[in-house]
Design a protein around this motif. Structure first.
Motif, PDB file in Angstrom:
ATOM      1  N   ASN A  96       0.752  -1.279   0.035  1.00  0.00           N
ATOM      2  CA  ASN A  96       0.023   0.023  -0.066  1.00  0.00           C
ATOM      3  C   ASN A  96       0.798   1.445  -0.002  1.00  0.00           C
ATOM      4  N   SER A  97       2.106   1.068  -0.361  1.00  0.00           N
ATOM      5  CA  SER A  97       3.260   2.305  -0.534  1.00  0.00           C
ATOM      6  C   SER A  97       2.416   3.561  -1.342  1.00  0.00           C
ATOM      7  N   LEU A  98       2.933   4.564  -1.043  1.00  0.00           N
ATOM      8  CA  LEU A  98       2.479   5.705  -1.783  1.00  0.00           C
ATOM      9  C   LEU A  98       3.899   6.107  -2.505  1.00  0.00           C
ATOM     10  N   ALA A 159     -14.085   0.281   4.050  1.00  0.00           N
ATOM     11  CA  ALA A 159     -14.198   1.880   3.567  1.00  0.00           C
ATOM     12  C   ALA A 159     -14.191   2.738   4.792  1.00  0.00           C
ATOM     13  N   ASP A 160     -14.570   2.592   5.887  1.00  0.00           N
ATOM     14  CA  ASP A 160     -14.448   3.438   6.875  1.00  0.00           C
ATOM     15  C   ASP A 160     -13.232   3.611   7.448  1.00  0.00           C
ATOM     16  N   HIS A 161     -12.273   2.672   6.938  1.00  0.00           N
ATOM     17  CA  HIS A 161     -10.672   2.788   7.562  1.00  0.00           C
ATOM     18  C   HIS A 161      -9.842   3.076   6.331  1.00  0.00           C
ATOM     19  N   GLY A 162     -10.270   3.289   5.221  1.00  0.00           N
ATOM     20  CA  GLY A 162      -9.676   3.231   3.829  1.00  0.00           C
ATOM     21  C   GLY A 162      -8.897   4.432   3.654  1.00  0.00           C
ATOM     22  N   TYR A 163      -8.310   5.013   4.769  1.00  0.00           N
ATOM     23  CA  TYR A 163      -7.482   6.300   4.199  1.00  0.00           C
ATOM     24  C   TYR A 163      -6.391   6.201   3.358  1.00  0.00           C
ATOM     25  N   LEU A 164      -5.503   5.044   3.393  1.00  0.00           N
ATOM     26  CA  LEU A 164      -4.534   4.937   2.489  1.00  0.00           C
ATOM     27  C   LEU A 164      -4.892   4.719   1.034  1.00  0.00           C
ATOM     28  N   GLY A 169      -5.907   6.456  -4.547  1.00  0.00           N
ATOM     29  CA  GLY A 169      -6.886   6.795  -5.611  1.00  0.00           C
ATOM     30  C   GLY A 169      -6.885   8.453  -5.875  1.00  0.00           C
ATOM     31  N   ASN A 170      -6.560   9.172  -5.005  1.00  0.00           N
ATOM     32  CA  ASN A 170      -6.879  10.686  -5.361  1.00  0.00           C
ATOM     33  C   ASN A 170      -5.403  11.056  -5.871  1.00  0.00           C
TER      34      ASN A 170
END
Ligand code: DON
Length: 305
Positions: A96-98, A159-164, A169-170
């Motif tokens: 999940n790295s950015l 969805a509630d915890h999907g900050y990363l 996505g953004n």
């Protein structure tokens, strides 16, 4: 012929020694509720036989294993064109790295890290009238089990915890590599990850990859033989994230893992094997599951090498 049932029963005992040593994923709270001591393993041969041991018929959260199915569907729609939007190199970073996305201009390294999977899901949102239904239809058909469904509690929890994932996505959208609304893409992505399937379902659903793209269950061509080769190559190099090298070294098979503790692996021309044990190693891959597959290829001598 190998005594697959006997081998699975031995592995059930030996890999069981590792239970209690890993950690169930809890960054998606609904996943933390699963019983950590579950263990199941299933084989589906290209000649149509099923073998299984332990909790092999119990559905669990497939999580990233779903990326294998969205890649398959997307390849069907777009063929090689998907590689204009996603790469095919191991990332060497957590799933999940950015960080790489910024300096690689919004092109994810491969289809199995979260950023790459979001791009594939975006393709499905574009190319199907209802991407959630298309994914469900595909896995139900591939596994020959209409009881397969999404787990709404897991999807909502993610969805509630999907900050990363929302950040990914953004970030992708800012580079022009997401065509649809980020929330629409995330909704499909969270649902695909919430698919509840058993080891038996997964071994069956991936069987076309061991059979040159043709499902041994239905005799239908799912992808071309060339595409099946490409998917297997990507699984080998990228399917186990930043421990793909260690997994290839120990197990020697193309495979895909998920943080629900499942791993599905392909022995081309012979069989598919799926293992489930929810406790994970630091990499995010199932600890006892990886060991079970290592024992499996050692005992049977089956690997791609
Ligand atoms: O997006 C996520 O973080 C999860 N739904 C899936 C991650 C996953 O399974 C990675 N697997 N090893």
């Amino acid at each position: 012929m190998d005594d697959y049932q006997g081998i699975l029963e031995q592995i059930f005992v030996e890999a069981g020694d590792l239970l209690g040593r890993g950690k169930v994923a809890d960054y998606i709270p609904a996943l933390a509720e699963v019983s950590p001591r579950k263990f199941g393993m299933a084989i589906h041969t290209v000649t149509g036989e099923d073998y299984g041991v332990g909790d092999w018929r119990e559905p669990f959260s497939v999580q990233s294993i779903s990326k294998l199915f969205t890649l398959t569907l997307t390849m069907g729609f777009l063929g090689e064109a998907i590689f204009e939007r996603v790469g095919r190199e191991p990332s060497g970073n957590p799933f999940n790295s950015l960080v790489q996305l910024e300096y690689e201009n919004g092109i994810p390294r491969n289809p199995f890290i979260n950023a790459g999977a979001l791009v594939l899901t975006d393709c499905l949102v574009t190319h199907t009238p209802d991407a959630r239904a298309a994914i469900l239809d595909f896995v139900r058909g591939a596994a020959d089990n209409d009881a397969i469904g999404y787990d709404p509690e897991v999807a909502a929890s993610e969805a509630d915890h999907g900050y990363l994932n929302r950040a990914l996505g953004n970030f992708l959208k800012s580079f022009g590599n997401i065509d649809n609304s980020v929330e629409d893409v995330l909704d499909v992505y969270f649902h695909q990850c919430s698919l509840a399937m058993s080891c038996r379902d997964l071994a069956r659903a991936a069987a076309f990859l061991a059979h040159d793209g043709v499902s041994p269950l239905t005799d239908e061509m799912v992808v071309t033989d060339k595409q099946a080769k490409r998917i297997n190559s990507l699984l080998l190099t990228c399917g186990m994230y930043d421990t793909a090298g260690d997994f290839a070294f120990r197990v020697g098979l193309p495979a895909k893992s998920g943080v629900g503790g499942g791993i599905v692996a392909i022995v081309p021309d012979v069989l598919t094997v799926c293992v489930w044990s929810p406790e994970l190693a630091k990499s995010g891959n199932s600890l006892a599951g990886t060991r079970a597959l290592e024992l499996f290829t050692t005992r049977t001598g089956l690997s791609v090498f």
